[in-house]
Design an enzyme around this catalytic site. Sequence first.
Site, PDB file in Angstrom:
ATOM      1  N   HIS A   1      56.488  34.584  13.219  1.00 19.87           N
ATOM      2  CA  HIS A   1      56.694  33.474  14.164  1.00 19.87           C
ATOM      3  C   HIS A   1      57.303  32.265  13.453  1.00 19.87           C
ATOM      4  O   HIS A   1      58.202  31.613  13.979  1.00 19.87           O
ATOM      5  CB  HIS A   1      55.353  33.031  14.769  1.00 19.87           C
ATOM      6  CG  HIS A   1      54.674  34.051  15.629  1.00 19.87           C
ATOM      7  ND1 HIS A   1      53.352  34.409  15.458  1.00 19.87           N
ATOM      8  CD2 HIS A   1      55.134  34.797  16.677  1.00 19.87           C
ATOM      9  CE1 HIS A   1      53.017  35.313  16.373  1.00 19.87           C
ATOM     10  NE2 HIS A   1      54.088  35.568  17.117  1.00 19.87           N
TER      11      HIS A   1
ATOM     12  N   LYS B   1      42.639  37.937  29.289  1.00 23.09           N
ATOM     13  CA  LYS B   1      42.802  38.653  28.019  1.00 23.09           C
ATOM     14  C   LYS B   1      41.920  38.004  26.962  1.00 23.09           C
ATOM     15  O   LYS B   1      41.979  36.782  26.772  1.00 23.09           O
ATOM     16  CB  LYS B   1      44.277  38.592  27.601  1.00 23.09           C
ATOM     17  CG  LYS B   1      44.691  39.730  26.693  1.00 23.09           C
ATOM     18  CD  LYS B   1      46.202  39.743  26.529  1.00 23.09           C
ATOM     19  CE  LYS B   1      46.549  40.078  25.096  1.00 23.09           C
ATOM     20  NZ  LYS B   1      47.954  39.851  24.786  1.00 23.09           N
TER      21      LYS B   1
ATOM     22  N   ARG C   1      62.008  42.479  16.550  1.00 23.33           N
ATOM     23  CA  ARG C   1      61.702  43.166  15.297  1.00 23.33           C
ATOM     24  C   ARG C   1      62.196  44.599  15.280  1.00 23.33           C
ATOM     25  O   ARG C   1      62.414  45.176  14.219  1.00 23.33           O
ATOM     26  CB  ARG C   1      60.180  43.183  15.065  1.00 23.33           C
ATOM     27  CG  ARG C   1      59.565  41.839  14.828  1.00 23.33           C
ATOM     28  CD  ARG C   1      58.071  41.872  14.995  1.00 23.33           C
ATOM     29  NE  ARG C   1      57.729  42.269  16.359  1.00 23.33           N
ATOM     30  CZ  ARG C   1      56.505  42.268  16.858  1.00 23.33           C
ATOM     31  NH1 ARG C   1      55.488  41.913  16.096  1.00 23.33           N
ATOM     32  NH2 ARG C   1      56.280  42.632  18.094  1.00 23.33           N
TER      33      ARG C   1
ATOM     34  N   SER D   1      50.751  39.909  15.396  1.00 20.53           N
ATOM     35  CA  SER D   1      49.428  39.260  15.440  1.00 20.53           C
ATOM     36  C   SER D   1      48.321  40.294  15.597  1.00 20.53           C
ATOM     37  O   SER D   1      47.230  40.129  15.051  1.00 20.53           O
ATOM     38  CB  SER D   1      49.364  38.253  16.592  1.00 20.53           C
ATOM     39  OG  SER D   1      50.248  37.189  16.368  1.00 20.53           O
TER      40      SER D   1
END
Length: 166
Positions: A20, A44, A96, A135
């Site tokens: 990030h 969540k 990515r 993450s």
Amino acid sequence: MTEKSKAIYPGSFDPVTRGHLDVIERARGLFGTLHIAVLSNPEKKALFTPEERIELLRSETAGLAGAGVLEFSSFEGLTARLAVEVEAGWIVRGLRSAADAAYELPMAHSNRRCGETEIETVFLPAGAETSFISSSLVREIAAGGGLLEAFVTPGVEAALRGRFSS
Ligand code: PNS
């Protein structure tokens, strides 16, 4: 993109990773203002609260290069709506892998069409040093007591250790 242009960089940032930070550093070189928006999703279960995630983002971006102004907020609901609210013309996302592209492309097309204003997404390819980082992997490694140096900054590592101690 002009010097005065503004983009939002939305994400969960639970927690912010070196990947990030790479995107933030590069994006703030492209935009006059980069608004970093932490998704707050009550449905969540997250490791860090939105406020804690913003705190980590603030501290870990403090030393980054680049002239663009950084803003921080948390949001619920649609990214495209937030973009209009904060008057941003672009959404920034890191890419990515091909798996990321499969997830990101429909989202980018939706974000062009689901808001009152058409908003374009700008993708920045992840660098080789960060393309493996996520993450979710970071949370898993932290929970298992693994080495985190390649994944997160020392400040984030300390926060993770605090969360998983005892
Ligand atoms: O860091 P993440 O978890 O990959 O970020 C995903 C995020 C927050 C960018 C995405 O889930 C999102 O934009 N959520 C808000 C709801 C939304 O706008 N969805 C797109 C449909 S138009």
